[in-house]
Design an enzyme around this catalytic site. Structure first.
Site, PDB file in Angstrom:
ATOM      1  N   SER A 180       0.790  -1.228   0.000  1.00  0.00           N
ATOM      2  CA  SER A 180       0.000   0.000   0.000  1.00  0.00           C
ATOM      3  C   SER A 180       0.820   1.276   0.000  1.00  0.00           C
ATOM      4  O   SER A 180       0.316   2.331  -0.356  1.00  0.00           O
ATOM      5  CB  SER A 180      -0.927  -0.005   1.208  1.00  0.00           C
ATOM      6  OG  SER A 180      -0.159   0.020   2.394  1.00  0.00           O
TER       7      SER A 180
ATOM      8  N   HIS B 230      -5.522  -4.414  -0.882  1.00  0.00           N
ATOM      9  CA  HIS B 230      -5.443  -3.314  -1.855  1.00  0.00           C
ATOM     10  C   HIS B 230      -5.605  -3.823  -3.282  1.00  0.00           C
ATOM     11  O   HIS B 230      -5.018  -3.261  -4.211  1.00  0.00           O
ATOM     12  CB  HIS B 230      -4.135  -2.544  -1.693  1.00  0.00           C
ATOM     13  CG  HIS B 230      -4.099  -1.754  -0.427  1.00  0.00           C
ATOM     14  ND1 HIS B 230      -4.644  -0.488  -0.326  1.00  0.00           N
ATOM     15  CD2 HIS B 230      -3.650  -2.077   0.805  1.00  0.00           C
ATOM     16  CE1 HIS B 230      -4.491  -0.052   0.919  1.00  0.00           C
ATOM     17  NE2 HIS B 230      -3.900  -0.997   1.626  1.00  0.00           N
TER      18      HIS B 230
ATOM     19  N   LYS C 134     -12.289  -1.826   2.282  1.00  0.00           N
ATOM     20  CA  LYS C 134     -11.645  -0.920   1.323  1.00  0.00           C
ATOM     21  C   LYS C 134     -12.508  -0.870   0.063  1.00  0.00           C
ATOM     22  O   LYS C 134     -13.614  -0.347   0.106  1.00  0.00           O
ATOM     23  CB  LYS C 134     -10.196  -1.341   1.107  1.00  0.00           C
ATOM     24  CG  LYS C 134      -9.359  -1.015   2.355  1.00  0.00           C
ATOM     25  CD  LYS C 134      -7.933  -1.488   2.314  1.00  0.00           C
ATOM     26  CE  LYS C 134      -7.244  -1.102   3.620  1.00  0.00           C
ATOM     27  NZ  LYS C 134      -6.199  -2.021   4.022  1.00  0.00           N
TER      28      LYS C 134
END
Ligand SMILES: *Cc1c(COP(=O)(O)O)cnc(C)c1O
Length: 404
Positions: free
Chosen positions: A190, A218, A249
């Site tokens: 990330s 991610h 996320k």
């Protein structure tokens, strides 16, 4: 020392440590947002900002359809379960979400957790012991590091993204006579947006009889042609043994995590994984809304495509302007400033110009690698990106940073 003085020195020590963090510029303040999460947010001081620092890759966090899904699931299943899964905390919506995640990721089965932190914390100890080896990328997420600490397996660390060193560590684990070897890596890192070289990792795993685990926090929802993740991006779907990920996320942004893989693995985790056995069920609102997200992402790649178009647009424009970025294709775009106070000042100037970004510096990133990290979202409009880019240009000129 009197007992009340002993107690008092505890609080004094904490106060001193906090003052030390402030002095070194390492204290992390919290911005307070008064609106929904989104491409634009309103802070508690009334300031409206273009948000370039959320993990809101697909723009779903504040999305109206998500709110409706969450409300609908709450209407049907109630607010919460007041139970862990195995006692009386499993509803049809949890089973449907686990099935849908398996289908989306191309795996056999999936187990839900309250967070990816718990998924990673509870994955190693039930599966491996002192006869085994875990071979871990040096820059893996904190939750992987903590999970490995809770497990008795021998630890081997390979230099970040370094396939030659990974092979050396595999050889050492083999020489040590380890029963099972598990390679573990973030699918995407990330801080830099670096994509793990899963094609090469899978080749090495085959050569040394190792298993592969990836953390897709991610990546899930937008990496690869249809957004399945880094394994799709690298053409190794079906060759990854264990996938962990978050619902907090791209896949909606509330909270929740999962581990996905072969049936034997998931069944073992349901019997033995401590954060699953001893922590509450995922709220039905989150399970129901996540299920709707997977349906939406499976029927159209529109959000994923818009995210990648925004990423390409921003990366090209910011480089053109003369900023140094870490090259790549991921929506994490590190704009390198190298110097910690400069990164802080830059983020502050952007805030004053209506753009929300965060400065990162040592120890979060290596010494001398200070940066502001931009994260693109499918929710950003071209107008918003142009406004943000103009603020970058002005600030870059003001601070004398632009080469062009
Ligand atoms: C964010 C993140 C986590 C933790 O996810 P939560 O669901 O918020 O606990 C774990 N691993 C990686 C790589 C992450 O980026």
């Amino acid at each position: 020392m009197a007992l009340d003085t002993q107690r008092e020195t505890f609080y004094e020590r904490l106060a001193q440590e906090l003052a030390g963090l402030r002095e070194q510029g390492l204290f992390k303040p919290e911005r307070v947002i008064a609106s929904r999460q989104g491409a634009e947010v309103v802070c508690d001081d009334g300031r409206k900002l273009i948000n370039l620092c959320a993990n809101n890759y697909l723009g779903l966090s504040g999305d109206e359809a998500m709110v409706r899904s969450a409300v609908a699931a709450t209407e049907t299943y109630g607010y919460g379960l007041s139970s862990v899964r195995f006692i009386c905390g499993t509803q049809t919506v949890h089973k449907e979400l686990e099935r849908a995640l398996s289908d989306f990721l191309g795996t056999e089965d999936t187990i839900l957790y309250a967070a990816a932190f718990d998924a990673n914390g509870g994955v190693f100890e039930p599966l491996l012991d002192e006869q085994d080896a875990i071979i871990s990328d040096a820059l893996n997420h904190a939750s992987i590091i903590d999970g490995i600490r809770l497990c008795k397996a021998a630890r081997f660390r390979y230099q970040h993204n370094d396939m030659a060193d990974l092979e050396v560590q595999l050889q050492q684990a083999t020489a040590a006579g380890k029963r099972h070897k598990l390679i573990v890596t973030d699918g995407v890192f990330s801080m830099d947006g670096t994509i793990a070289q899963l094609d090469k990792i899978c080749e090495l795993a085959d050569r040394y009889g190792a298993l592969v685990m990836i953390d897709e926090c991610h990546a899930s929802g937008f990496m690869g042609k249809t957004g399945r993740g880094t394994h799709e991006h690298h053409g190794v779907m079906g060759r990854i043994d264990i996938i962990t990920g978050t619902l907090g996320k791209a896949l909606g942004g509330a909270m929740g995590g999962f581990t996905s893989g072969r049936r034997e693995v998931i069944q073992t985790l349901r019997q033995k994984s401590r954060p699953y056995l001893f922590s509450n069920s995922l709220a039905p609102a989150i399970a129901g809304a996540s299920l709707d997200v997977l349906g939406r992402l499976s029927s159209s790649t529109e959000l994923r495509d818009r995210l990648h178009a925004n990423t390409a647009y921003f990366r090209a424009a910011i480089s053109e302007m003369g900023f140094t970025i870490k090259p790549g294709t991921h929506p994490v775009v590190p704009v390198m400033l190298f110097d910690a106070p400069l990164a802080q000042k830059f983020a502050q100037r952007l805030y004053e110009r209506g753009v929300l970004v965060t400065g990162f510096f040592y120890p979060v990133v290596p010494m001398g690698q200070a940066r502001v990290r931009v994260q693109l979202s499918a929710a950003h409009s071209r107008e918003q990106l142009d406004k943000a880019l103009a603020a970058f240009r002005q600030t870059g000129q003001e601070l004398g940073l632009l080469k062009n």
